[in-house]
Design a protein around this motif. Structure first.
Motif, PDB file in Angstrom:
ATOM      1  N   SER A  20       1.332   5.053   0.834  1.00 26.22           N
ATOM      2  CA  SER A  20       0.294   6.610   2.177  1.00 26.22           C
ATOM      3  C   SER A  20       0.075   7.612   1.645  1.00 26.22           C
ATOM      4  CB  SER A  20       1.511   7.156   2.910  1.00 26.22           C
ATOM      5  OG  SER A  20       2.623   7.886   1.612  1.00 26.22           O
ATOM      6  N   VAL A  32       0.446  -1.093   0.305  1.00 30.69           N
ATOM      7  CA  VAL A  32      -0.350   0.113   0.122  1.00 30.69           C
ATOM      8  C   VAL A  32       0.961   1.310   0.129  1.00 30.69           C
ATOM      9  CG1 VAL A  32      -1.895  -1.264   1.105  1.00 30.69           C
ATOM     10  CG2 VAL A  32      -0.175   0.185   2.918  1.00 30.69           C
ATOM     11  N   ASP A  79      -3.542   3.956   1.610  1.00 29.70           N
ATOM     12  CA  ASP A  79      -3.585   3.132   2.804  1.00 29.70           C
ATOM     13  C   ASP A  79      -4.333   1.537   2.769  1.00 29.70           C
ATOM     14  OD1 ASP A  79      -1.432   3.435   4.322  1.00 29.70           O
ATOM     15  OD2 ASP A  79      -2.689   5.105   5.815  1.00 29.70           O
TER      16      ASP A  79
END
Length: 264
Positions: free
Chosen positions: A88, A86, A118
């Motif tokens: 940020s 993932v 995320d």
């Protein structure tokens, strides 16, 4: 010489490993389409059932639906899933549509699409406009536009969604044959596609007009005892005079408005 050859083999081995790790895990920036299990069984569930294994094919016939000719656009949810880590921050996804043949399907992309920070998956809405031509199958591929996206290509087999869209009404699709129609010809008159489209549009929600069998169960007695087909059509024609945007049902056999026999 053997030492040099050994060093070269080891170097090639680690280079290959580094490339493999980058493709599979590097930056988490590869993306695939997910399929909705409901696409194989329309109406099975109101909520998407996303799957990595569901067939990436969506089929819709605008001709037969609960609101008939009033359905001008179909809203479709498209699921995507990323490979790797993932991030940020949100990452942009751009989609495009590619039609095959001369018939171009109008696919509308509502907004800029992003996979959120995320997260590893997202769902986007697209809008499909009712085809301009009846009785023609439109085949269109929904694809990722990688030049304008923050992702790279994921698994080859999950890179396109096939859209098969049409606007088609026939006796077969409506679920009636010549024998059944002739049985109730006194109330319906001669068959025409326009007449079937009217029943689907007028009674699709209230009396199950999307299929002849459902219409017979729910609406036939009203047509028999209350002259509903005739009186509702006359009222609809008057409404069309006041609202010219309403669909007109012109019989393809006569070039005039459809007609139902007056039972009075």
């Amino acid at each position: 010489m053997k030492k040099i050859l050994y060093v070269m083999i080891v170097a090639l081995f680690f280079t290959a490993c580094d490339e493999y790790e980058m493709v599979q895990y590097g930056k988490g920036a590869r993306i695939n389409f997910m399929g909705d299990m409901n696409w194989a069984s329309p109406g099975a569930s109101a909520n998407p059932l996303w799957s990595d294994n569901a067939e990436l094919k969506y089929t819709l016939n605008f001709g037969i639906n609960a609101i008939g000719e009033n359905l001008l656009y179909d809203t479709l949810q498209i699921g995507v899933k990323i490979m790797g880590d993932v991030a940020s921050q949100p990452r942009k996804v751009t989609l495009t549509a590619k039609s095959s043949g001369e018939k171009i399907l109008n696919v509308i992309f509502l907004d800029e699409y992003y996979v959120g920070a995320d997260t590893t998956a997202a769902a986007f809405q697209i809008v499909i406009e009712r085809p301009a031509n009846r009785g023609v199958e439109y085949n269109t591929e929904l694809l990722f536009d990688y030049e304008n996206s923050d992702f790279e290509e994921g698994s080859e087999e999950r890179q396109s969604v096939q859209l098969i869209i049409s606007d088609h009404v026939s006796k077969e699709l409506w679920g009636v044959d010549d024998r059944d129609w002739n049985t109730y010809k006194k109330y319906f008159g001669e068959y025409s596609e326009a007449k079937a489209r009217y029943v689907i549009t007028q009674y699709g929600k209230q009396y199950g007009g999307t299929s002849f069998a459902a219409w017979y169960r729910n609406g036939y007695m009203l047509a028999l005892y209350y002259n509903m087909l005739y009186t509702d059509l006359e009222a609809y024609k008057q409404a069309c005079e006041q609202d010219t945007s309403k669909p007109k049902f012109i019989d393809e056999n006569t070039g005039e408005w459809i007609e139902f026999p007056n039972q009075n």
